[in-house]
Each structure stands twice: as structure tokens, then as C-alpha cells.
Design a protein around this motif. Structure first.
Motif, PDB file in Angstrom:
ATOM      1  N   LYS A  54     -39.250  39.614  15.845  1.00 15.31           N
ATOM      2  CA  LYS A  54     -39.274  39.385  17.300  1.00 15.31           C
ATOM      3  C   LYS A  54     -40.233  40.356  17.979  1.00 15.31           C
ATOM      4  O   LYS A  54     -41.022  39.978  18.856  1.00 15.31           O
ATOM      5  CB  LYS A  54     -37.857  39.551  17.851  1.00 15.31           C
ATOM      6  N   GLU A  96     -43.718  39.480  20.007  1.00 16.05           N
ATOM      7  CA  GLU A  96     -43.874  39.894  21.410  1.00 16.05           C
ATOM      8  C   GLU A  96     -45.065  40.822  21.607  1.00 16.05           C
ATOM      9  O   GLU A  96     -45.714  40.805  22.662  1.00 16.05           O
ATOM     10  CB  GLU A  96     -42.593  40.589  21.888  1.00 16.05           C
ATOM     11  N   HIS A 148     -46.489  27.584  18.387  1.00 15.71           N
ATOM     12  CA  HIS A 148     -46.057  27.695  19.788  1.00 15.71           C
ATOM     13  C   HIS A 148     -45.312  26.441  20.242  1.00 15.71           C
ATOM     14  O   HIS A 148     -44.259  26.534  20.890  1.00 15.71           O
ATOM     15  CB  HIS A 148     -47.299  27.929  20.654  1.00 15.71           C
ATOM     16  N   LYS A 177     -42.127  25.894  17.831  1.00 11.11           N
ATOM     17  CA  LYS A 177     -41.202  27.034  17.842  1.00 11.11           C
ATOM     18  C   LYS A 177     -40.680  27.383  16.448  1.00 11.11           C
ATOM     19  O   LYS A 177     -39.515  27.752  16.265  1.00 11.11           O
ATOM     20  CB  LYS A 177     -40.046  26.778  18.806  1.00 11.11           C
ATOM     21  N   ASP A 199     -38.166  31.073  20.230  1.00  5.45           N
ATOM     22  CA  ASP A 199     -37.520  30.072  21.096  1.00  5.45           C
ATOM     23  C   ASP A 199     -38.259  29.861  22.418  1.00  5.45           C
ATOM     24  O   ASP A 199     -38.062  28.852  23.087  1.00  5.45           O
ATOM     25  CB  ASP A 199     -36.056  30.434  21.352  1.00  5.45           C
ATOM     26  N   GLU A 200     -39.133  30.785  22.774  1.00  9.08           N
ATOM     27  CA  GLU A 200     -39.965  30.595  23.960  1.00  9.08           C
ATOM     28  C   GLU A 200     -41.444  30.446  23.586  1.00  9.08           C
ATOM     29  O   GLU A 200     -42.332  30.627  24.423  1.00  9.08           O
ATOM     30  CB  GLU A 200     -39.790  31.774  24.926  1.00  9.08           C
ATOM     31  N   GLY A 201     -41.687  30.123  22.338  1.00  3.64           N
ATOM     32  CA  GLY A 201     -43.053  29.954  21.874  1.00  3.64           C
ATOM     33  C   GLY A 201     -43.730  31.284  21.589  1.00  3.64           C
ATOM     34  O   GLY A 201     -43.071  32.293  21.332  1.00  3.64           O
ATOM     35  N   PRO A 260     -45.779  34.239  23.031  1.00  2.00           N
ATOM     36  CA  PRO A 260     -46.143  34.846  24.318  1.00  2.00           C
ATOM     37  C   PRO A 260     -47.654  35.052  24.485  1.00  2.00           C
ATOM     38  O   PRO A 260     -48.169  34.938  25.592  1.00  2.00           O
ATOM     39  CB  PRO A 260     -45.406  36.196  24.286  1.00  2.00           C
ATOM     40  N   ARG A 269     -49.033  31.986  25.943  1.00  2.00           N
ATOM     41  CA  ARG A 269     -48.548  31.757  27.312  1.00  2.00           C
ATOM     42  C   ARG A 269     -49.212  32.693  28.306  1.00  2.00           C
ATOM     43  O   ARG A 269     -49.426  32.339  29.458  1.00  2.00           O
ATOM     44  CB  ARG A 269     -47.023  31.945  27.355  1.00  2.00           C
TER      45      ARG A 269
END
Length: 822
Positions: free
Chosen positions: A600, A604, A629, A632, A644-646, A648, A651
Motif C-alpha cells: 500500500k 501511494e 488502475h 484495481k 481499491d482507488e486505483g 494514485p 489520478r
């Protein structure tokens, strides 16, 4: 039907002399190439290392020089693994084409000379059947100043080969079958003046008034012995010289992998318990373990372990200490083994040996003055500090390797009373004002001088004289270190500063470095080996205590995934940018080991901002990242909670520069188009000088509506005409945030200008439009000028080109001052 070279000669009675010489030279090479340094057998101790096929990058982006400078493509760790070849593929690799000129690249100590020995042994043992003749030349011992050599003399008198009784007959045969001849130039970096090397090539097989350089140039440019195969071994450093740029094949010799280190250690220590103990000690000292990826340093470490005074002796913690201990031990063993050669090491003129090393280093020469003390030379030869080479005219002694010569040179600089503080500072640490690219030798010397200045003499044997006062020199180096500004250093120099600070073993200077480092660390374009990664991690691990955090750029560094994992795991690293394929490889490694917390964190921390694509792989690996992305999950797994949010990085990407130029831009532009819809935070898209044409403009028009945050779009110099602009114009109104649009230097005529004029009033936030140097006339200019009246928010419209009459342009400019000229 293919015959082995020797067999084909059997059918030619006139070639019996050649057959006899081939048998003779093979027998000679079997004896000469059967042992390695330290007396170890080639067959019993040699560890096969992989080769990596390297490619040249022709710089052709918008900032490239007109001469299209060539440089090595930097491979990612995953690409290097895919590009690995073995020794048998040196002359015939994956594309199956015969390579008539091959460069074997590798850093000092990686084993280029040993690899060539192994190659010659292969040939002597019946491998490499495509070559009847193999001639090996050691560039260390070639006299480059004389101009009285012939091709025949080069092959028979200067190569590492036995005397030929009937060289005239054999030479005639060689001239008749040049495609069956391999000529090897080892230590090619000892040939200086690379840029003038290919001038005035030798053109005659019989002329005896050539220099070595002219003969090489003639062979390389196929003026003499056309069809023969050339192999050169050299150390690369950044920009390639013109010889390497023109090679058919560039092969890099890889260092030891962790498995190779274990295998080599087991071969070095025959006894199983010794093997286990040695390997355990090496692995327990992580810096030494990282150094062992270099075969020479691995051998040096094993040598120290073999001769340590007690099993409780700690291994050195710095490169300086490793080499000073090894060199001291070599001299001690030589004195004990043969007291008649060196009765007492203290009686030897060690300072004179160090002075000779420095004088050679200053002249880029490894040769030792033959007028030196016989006792000193004999002991240095016996200890292995010097190596002896036999030439056609004399016996020559050379420092055995770059590390040894540099260490002795550093001892001279630090301990000689004739060397002042200014000279020591000039050869320690790095210097911000020097722009010239440093060689590998200079880098090593900096580390050794810095290490010796701060060296604390332990118990045991040492080549250093502890009675010499070096306080003034230490103070001068301290002052220089304290004045360093890491923020001003290019990546390669920043890495050297890390190494020099590490060699001091000083917590004070480690803390000072961390305090002065910029928030954005960049090692971009600097190849990182395992010891580089260790040193960076070692110094950065204490940054958190100083409340420092960093973003780190690891693009084009070839950093192995295990090293990437270690660096990214540091608390002080808040974001990193590495090769996308290697980053995905890191994520997969963490996922497979069920390390979800670090996975994780690694997801990030990964960033792409700002993204600048200058090489094909920068774009080629993006589609996989986009797939991760969107889905997931990682390519070979199910749903990953950390995704779970692709991704970053996708984004949050705000700036993208596509700089692949005319060579690769049109081909790879469709891959970029596939990626753009996922970059919903993108604000700056620079596509200048990629020749995407009308078809590319149409593809871009199809995805512009996804880029709701886009503020700047640069499409300058892309061969876009009316058809492309028509498609773009319809899509531009769907980008409400666009503030700046550049279509400078395209092929837009009146029709295209009219389509732009129609949509201008709908582009509410547009402030600047640049359409100068296109092909529209006063008609198109007038249309754009009229549309400008309905665009109250626009600040500038640049539309000058040669097709607009000057009077018309001046009239339009007077009507609206927002219309600008050049």
C-alpha cells in the motif's frame, strides 16, 4: 556443408603451415589462459556471467542536437533480465546476424579480461568453429607512439601468441580468409584520443609505417583485412566515443548476481565448512555483500577472509578499508613467503611504490618505471600488486588493477610531505565547478583519498604509516565537505558525494549531508549498482530523526527491484519515480510475499509527475499501469485491496511531455492516446515536435473530452493541416478549462484557420493562442481576428506568417493590440 575451421584446412595442402601454426597457438592458449588471478584454475573457479545486449538511442526529441547524438539506452531491471545472453551468443545474438565488430563493456573489476581469457580457452578447446585464427592484443602494452608497424607485425609480433616459424605463408593464408579471423583488443580504454582514432586509417596490408591506431582504424573501417571480426573490451562512461557508436553490437558484461556470489565463494573455499562460514560473514556485512557484485571485489573479500588472523576479525565497512587491508596483506604474505625478496616490509620503499602509482595515474598509465628498485619491483610482483607482461621487445610491469593503483595513489596524496592540502582537496570528494565528465578511475580515487584522510588505524598490518601527521590535510577536506552544496550537483556527482561521505565513516558528515540535501533527490540517468543502493539507503535511513523527507527520482538508473524495495521502504521517502515496469515488478513482489502494508505504501508513494517521455519504454509500459488502475488489480492476481482507488500516480498526474521526436513519436503516439482518458487531472500536455500529422490530431480529438482539467495544450511543429485542425476544433470546445493552445509551425491553411475561428468564442477560459508560422493567408488571419472580438478573456493571439501581407497584418494588429508579431 559447414566444416570446423581446422577440418577445412586439411583439404588444402598449401595451408599445412597454417594448420601447424593453429595447432601451436591453440596449445599455447590452453596453457596461457587456463588460470586466473591468484592462481585459481579457469575450469574450476570461473563463474559464467551473463551478457546484456545494449542498444543506442538516437536523441531526436525537441531538445536534441542536430547531429543526432547517440547514447546507450538505459534498460530497466526487468528489461535487463529479458536481454540476458550467454557467452556463446557474443557474435550471434537473437537477430542471428553475424556481428563483425563487437564491444564488450563493463566497469573496472567486472571481469572483461577474464571473460576474454575464457573465450580464447573456448576457441583453443574447439568452440567458436567459425574462427580459424584468434589474435589477442593487450592495449596496455602496445606502444602507441611508434609508426613502424605493419598488419603482419600487429598480428604475429604484438599479439599474445607464440612465434610463428613461417609467418609469411600463414599471413598469406589469413589474407585469403579474413572472415575466419578474430582480433581482440583488450583494455581498449588505454588507447587515448578516441575522437581522432578513426582518422588516417591504414590501407595497405604490407606497409610497415603505420601506428597501432592507424592499423586499428584500417581494420575497423574495413580498409585492411575486410571481413575479419573485431572484439574490443572497454569501460564505458556516459557519452560514447565515435568508435563505440559505430560498432555492430554493444554487449555489457553483468556483475555477479546473489547466486553467482554464492557459487564463487563455494569455488574459492574448497572446504564446505569454510564456504559456509565465509558466505555467512559476507552476508552479515551488507556493504561488503553489495560490493561482491563486482567479481574483483568479491575475490578481494574472499582473499581477506582466507587470510584473516582470527575468525573473530570483522570485515571492513568501507571500500577504502577493504582495499588497504587487502593490499597490506598481499605485501605481508609476499615478505613472509620469500624473505630474500623482501626481508621486512618496513624496509621496502612503500612511499616510492605509491609515488609511482600516482605518477602513472596522472598520465593515465598503469605502467611502472623499469628503473625502479629491483627489490621493490620483485616484492610488488610477488605480492600481486604488479603484474608482468612480456612484449616483443621487453618485459613490462603494470599495476594489477584500477583499485590497487588508485589506493596507492591515494596513500601518496595523503601521506607524502611533497603533496599540499590543496592537491589533496582537489582529489577528494567532488567539485561543483568541474563540468568535464569524470572517469571511473577519478571516482574511485576520490573515495580512497577521502577514506584515508579520515581513516582510523586499527590493530594489524597496514601500508599506511601511522606516524605521519595528516591533520592539516584532514582539516582541509573537512572544510571542503562542509562547503558542499548538494542542491547544485548533477545526479552522478550527487552519488559520488554520497560515497565520499560514506567513506569518512563520520556521523557528523552524514548528518550534514542529510541537512543540506534538496527535498527532490534525483539520480536520473545514473546507473545504480548494489553498493550504490546500499550507500544511499545507509545515509538516508537517519533522515527521519532530522525530520527530513524526500522525493526521489530513480528513472533510468537500472536499479534492481530488491534495491528499489529497500529505498522505497525508507520512512523518509515520501514519493519516488522509477521505471514503470520495475515499479509494477516491485508491487508484484510485495503482493506475493503478502506484505500488504508495504505494498500500500509503495503504491501511494509512486509518482509520475511531471511525466517526460524521452524514450520508447517510458510510454510502452504505461498501458499496463492504466490496466491496473482500471481493474484495481495486478496483472497476475485477483483484486488487490491496496488498489481499491486505483493508482494514485495516474489520478494525480498533472503534467505530461511527449518528447519522442520524429523517430519514435508517430509510432508510439497511439499508445499515449490509449492512456490519456485515465489522466483526468492532467493540466499540461506538451506534444511538440512529434510529427503526429492529421491522423494523430484526429486521434487526440477523440479523447480530449476526458481531460476536463487541461489548461495547456502544445501541438507545435507536428505537420497538422486543415483536416487535423477541423477535427481538433470540434473537440476543443469540450475542454472548458483550456487556457493556452499552441499550434505554432504546422501546415494550417485558410480552411483550418476558419474552423479555429468558429470555436474560439466557445473556449471561455482560453487566454493565449499561438498559430504563427502556418500557411493561412490574410483570409484566415482576418477570420481569426474577427473571432477575437468575441473573446474578451483572451490575452494574446500570435498569428504571424509569411503568407500574410505585411500591410494586412499591421492593420489587424492596430485594430486589436492582443494580436502580436514575432
Amino acid at each position: 556443408m559447414h566444416f570446423n575451421g581446422l577440418k577445412s584446412l586439411v583439404f588444402k595442402p598449401q595451408c599445412l603451415k597454417s594448420l601447424e601454426y593453429i595447432r601451436h597457438i591453440k596449445s599455447y592458449m590452453r596453457d596461457a589462459c587456463c588460470s586466473m588471478r591468484g592462481g585459481m584454475g579457469m575450469e574450476s573457479h570461473y563463474v559464467d556471467m551473463h551478457l546484456v545486449q545494449r542498444k543506442l538511442l538516437i536523441k531526436s526529441g525537441k531538445n536534441a542536437n542536430k547531429c543526432l547524438e547517440k547514447e546507450l539506452v538505459v534498460l530497466s531491471d526487468s528489461e535487463r533480465k529479458k536481454a540476458k545472453l550467454d557467452r556463446s551468443q557474443l557474435f550471434h545474438n537473437s537477430d542471428s546476424k553475424i556481428k563483425q565488430s563487437v564491444a564488450l563493456l563493463g566497469k573496472a573489476g567486472v571481469g572483461k579480461s577474464t571473460f576474454i581469457q575464457r573465450l580464447c580457452l573456448d576457441w583453443a578447446s574447439g568452440s567458436l568453429p567459425q574462427f580459424q585464427f584468434v589474435f589477442m592484443l593487450n592495449c596496455k602494452i602496445l606502444d602507441l607512439t611508434q609508426s613502424n608497424y605493419s598488419l603482419k607485425g600487429l598480428l604475429f609480433d604484438l599479439s599474445v601468441s607464440p612465434r610463428c616459424k613461417d609467418s609469411d605463408s600463414v599471413f598469406k593464408h589469413i589474407l585469403s580468409c579474413p572472415d575466419e579471423v578474430l582480433i581482440i583488443f583488450d583494455s581498449f580504454d588505454h588507447i587515448k584520443d578516441f575522437e581522432g582514432l578513426l582518422q588516417s586509417p591504414a590501407k595497405s596490408h604490407t606497409n610497415t609505417k603505420y601506428t597501432i591506431k592507424q592499423l586499428f582504424s584500417g581494420l575497423f573501417q574495413k580498409e585492411i583485412l575486410s571481413g575479419c571480426t573485431l572484439l574490443i573490451a572497454t569501460r564505458p562512461k556516459d557519452v560514447l566515443n565515435q568508435v563505440l557508436r559505430k560498432m555492430d553490437s554493444l554487449m555489457e558484461l553483468c556483475g555477479f548476481s546473489p547466486e553467482d556470489i554464492e557459487l564463487y565463494t563455494s569455488k574459492y573455499f574448497g572446504n564446505a565448512s569454510l564456504q559456509e562460514s565465509a558466505l555467512r560473514q559476507i552476508k552479515n556485512h551488507r556493504y561488503i555483500y553489495s560490493l561482491c557484485s563486482n567479481p574483483l571485489l568479491c575475490w578481494t573479500t574472499c582473499f581477506l577472509l582466507e587470510h584473516q588472523d582470527s575468525c573473530n576479525d570483522d570485515l571492513p565497512s568501507t571500500l577504502t578499508d577493504l582495499y588497504q587491508r587487502a593490499t597490506s596483506k598481499h605485501l605481508q604474505l609476499a615478505s613472509l613467503e620469500n624473505s630474500s625478496l623482501c626481508k621486512n616490509r618496513k624496509q621496502l620503499d612503500i612511499p616510492q611504490l605509491c609515488k609511482m602509482a600516482w605518477e602513472g595515474l596522472e598520465n593515465h598509465d598503469t605502467r611502472v618505471n623499469p628503473a625502479s628498485s629491483t627489490e621493490l619491483l620483485d616484492c610488488a610482483l610477488k605480492s600481486g600488486i604488479l603484474a608482468s607482461y612480456k612484449t616483443s621487445e621487453r618485459q613490462e610491469n603494470h599495476f594489477v588493477d584500477l583499485f590497487t593503483q588508485n589506493l596507492l595513489s591515494a596513500v601518496h596524496l595523503v601521506q607524502s610531505k611533497q603533496v599540499n592540502e590543496k592537491m589533496v582537496v582537489a582529489n577528494s570528494v567532488v567539485h561543483q565547478k568541474k563540468r568535464k565528465v569524470q572517469g571511473e578511475s577519478q571516482d574511485v580515487l576520490h573515495r580512497f583519498v577521502t577514506g584515508l584522510v579520515f581513516w582510523k588505524a586499527p590493530d594489524g598490518v597496514s601500508i599506511l604509516d601511522s606516524s605521519v601527521n595528516i591533520k592539516a590535510k584532514r582539516k582541509a577536506v573537512e572544510t571542503h565537505l562542509e562547503s558542499m552544496k548538494p542542491n547544485d550537483l548533477v545526479p552522478a556527482r550527487l552519488l559520488e558525494l554520497f560515497h565520499c561521505v560514506y567513506e569518512t565513516s563520520s556521523a557528523k558528515f552524514a548528518k550534514l549531508l542529510l541537512k543540506n540535501l534538496p527535498d527532490n533527490l534525483s539520480f536520473y540517468g545514473t546507473q545504480l549498482c548494489p553498493s550504490d543502493v546500499y550507500v544511499i539507503c545507509h545515509l538516508l535511513q537517519h533522515a527521519s530523526a532530522l525530520k527530513r523527507t524526500f522525493s526521489i527520482n530513480l528513472q533510468d538508473t537500472c536499479i534492481p527491484i530488491c534495491g528499489l524495495k529497500e529505498l522505497v521502504g525508507l520512512k523518509c521517502i515520501k514519493s519516488f519515480w522509477a521505471h514503470t515496469a520495475d515499479t509494477i515488478g516491485l508491487w508484484e513482489d510485495l503482493h506475493q510475499s503478502n506484505d500488504e502494508l508495504n505494498l500500500k505504501s509503495a503504491i501511494e508513494k509512486f509518482t509520475l509527475h511531471p511525466f517526460k517521455a524521452t524514450q520508447g519504454y517510458h510510454i510502452e509500459s504505461l498501458p499496463v499501469l492504466v490496466q491496473i488502475h482500471r481493474e484495481k488489480k495486478l496483472p497476475m492476481s485477483e483484486f488487490v485491496s491496496a488498489l481499491d482507488e486505483g493508482v494514485p500516480a495516474l489520478r494525480h498526474l498533472q503534467r505530461l511531455e511527449f518528447e519522442l521526436g520524429v523517430q519514435n513519436g508517430p509510432e508510439l503516439f497511439p499508445k499515449l492516446i490509449d492512456v490519456l482518458p485515465s489522466l483526468q487531472s492532467l493540466q499540461h500536455l506538451d506534444l511538440e515536435k512529434n510529427q503526429i500529422g492529421d491522423s494523430g490530431a484526429e486521434k487526440l480529438a477523440g479523447v480530449l473530452h476526458f481531460l476536463e482539467c487541461l489548461k495547456l495544450l502544445n501541438l507545435s511543429q507536428n505537420l497538422i493541416g486543415d483536416a487535423g485542425v477541423e477535427k481538433l476544433a470540434k473537440a476543443l470546445a469540450s475542454v472548458p478549462s483550456l487556457q493556452s493552445l499552441s499550434l505554432y509551425g504546422n501546415a494550417i491553411a485558410d480552411s483550418g484557420a476558419e474552423h479555429l475561428a468558429l470555436v474560439l468564442p466557445d473556449m471561455n477560459l482560453l487566454q493565449d493562442l499561438d498559430v504563427k508560422f502556418n500557411k493561412f493567408t490574410d483570409i484566415g488571419a482576418t477570420k481569426l481576428s474577427a473571432a477575437l472580438k468575441n473573446c474578451t478573456g483572451m490575452k494574446s493571439l500570435e498569428l504571424w506568417n509569411d503568407c500574410i501581407p505585411y500591410g494586412v497584418f499591421e492593420h489587424l494588429r492596430l485594430q486589436d493590440p492582443r494580436i502580436r508579431s514575432l
